[in-house]
Design an enzyme around this catalytic site. Structure first.
Site, PDB file in Angstrom:
ATOM      1  N   HIS A 133      33.249  24.658  70.994  1.00 56.89           N
ATOM      2  CA  HIS A 133      33.504  23.541  71.909  1.00 56.89           C
ATOM      3  C   HIS A 133      32.299  23.614  72.886  1.00 56.89           C
ATOM      4  CE1 HIS A 133      33.987  26.585  74.918  1.00 56.89           C
ATOM      5  NE2 HIS A 133      34.467  27.345  74.035  1.00 56.89           N
ATOM      6  N   GLU A 181      40.329  31.089  70.522  1.00 58.13           N
ATOM      7  CA  GLU A 181      39.418  31.892  70.834  1.00 58.13           C
ATOM      8  C   GLU A 181      40.032  33.311  70.980  1.00 58.13           C
ATOM      9  OE1 GLU A 181      36.787  33.225  71.036  1.00 58.13           O
ATOM     10  OE2 GLU A 181      35.782  32.252  72.669  1.00 58.13           O
TER      11      GLU A 181
HETATM   12  O1  LIG Z   1      36.308  33.411  75.965  1.00 62.18           O
HETATM   13  C1  LIG Z   1      35.274  33.277  76.577  1.00 62.18           C
HETATM   14  O2  LIG Z   1      35.060  33.592  77.530  1.00 62.18           O
HETATM   15  C2  LIG Z   1      34.327  32.484  75.736  1.00 62.18           C
HETATM   16  O3  LIG Z   1      34.828  31.395  75.098  1.00 62.18           O
HETATM   17  C3  LIG Z   1      33.493  33.501  74.887  1.00 62.18           C
HETATM   18  O4  LIG Z   1      33.041  34.333  75.564  1.00 62.18           O
HETATM   19  P1  LIG Z   1      31.882  35.595  75.129  1.00 62.18           P
HETATM   20  O5  LIG Z   1      30.760  35.020  74.733  1.00 62.18           O
HETATM   21  O6  LIG Z   1      31.826  36.437  76.361  1.00 62.18           O
HETATM   22  O7  LIG Z   1      32.839  36.464  74.180  1.00 62.18           O
END
Ligand SMILES: O=C(O)[C@H](O)COP(=O)(O)O
Length: 248
Positions: A9, A87
């Site tokens: 996204h 996610e």
């Molecule tokens: O869920 C989150 O914080 C991001 O979408 C992905 O985070 P990360 O790059 O810290 O894993």
């Protein structure tokens, strides 16, 4: 040869605020919407035309998909929303600022929480109002399918059935597919497709809103993969994602 497009996204409000997001349903920023439009332009220029789209049940990925398809004038494409593309659940870290968390616990610990294959952050308490048990979008799931935290290994365990049961058969049936999902659900899929080891997956980051094309052979093994667009901007975006978990 088959082709599939993966896309994380566009920038979300919590990407901008540098907060751990996971299953929290935050929206895109204006920049995130612009990234999705630019992705649509690139895909159109490259001649992509889709028969089927997959996304998660989180609005940042859904709106990215809608905006990209709108830019391509392909809003008619059927969309499958699948919670398994959500996610990675970030447990008790959800809502915390990544750099502040690194200042408190150290960059190394935050790297383990963000990128290690099998170490999950501390879970939410089941009674925590942030737990998703009463969220209607997960009403069809058994309670044990709804996570309170996840490591990437857990995310792989739910993403792969979506690939094997739904996405892979559609590719084999000749559908041109785009998947709009999330940094870690895509890392899970890419780990599987490219056969990346548990150690090497630590170094893989995915930038916001950049179409990633995979060319696959008859067995759905990758032949090659590449991002569309300005390659130096993509490299800078990848490094920026890696740096989000550092205290300075
Ligand atoms: O869920 C989150 O914080 C991001 O979408 C992905 O985070 P990360 O790059 O810290 O894993």
């Amino acid at each position: 040869m088959y082709k599939i497009v993966f896309m994380r996204h566009g920038e979300s409000t919590w990407n901008l605020a540098n907060r751990f997001t996971g299953w929290v349903d935050v929206d895109l920023t204006e920049k995130g919407v612009a990234e999705a439009r630019q992705a649509g332009k690139l895909l159109k220029e490259a001649g992509f035309s889709f028969d089927l789209a997959y996304t998660s049940v989180l609005k940042r990925a859904i709106r990215t998909l809608w905006t990209t398809l709108d830019e391509m004038d392909q809003m008619y494409v059927p969309v499958k929303n699948d919670w398994r593309l959500n996610e990675r659940h970030y447990g008790a870290l959800q809502g915390l600022n990544k750099a502040e968390t690194a200042a408190q616990y150290g960059d190394e610990q935050v790297l383990v929480w963000r990128r290690s294959y099998d170490t999950p952050p501390n879970p939410l308490e089941p009674s925590d109002p942030r737990a998703s048990f009463n969220d209607p979008r997960y009403a069809g799931l058994a309670r044990e399918q709804i996570p309170l935290t996840e490591c990437l290994k857990d995310t792989v365990a739910r993403v792969l059935p979506a690939w094997n049961d739904s996405i892979a058969p559609a590719i084999r049936a000749g559908k041109q597919i785009i998947i709009s999902a999330h940094g870690n659900s895509l890392r899970a899929l890419i780990k599987y497709l490219d056969g990346i080891s548990d150690n090497d997956i630590v170094g893989l980051n995915i930038p916001n809103g950049q179409p990633l094309v995979y060319e696959l052979d008859a067995d759905l093994k990758p032949i090659k993969s590449y991002y569309l667009g300005d390659q130096s901007a993509i490299q800078a975006a990848l490094a920026a994602v890696a740096n989000q978990g550092k205290s300075k």
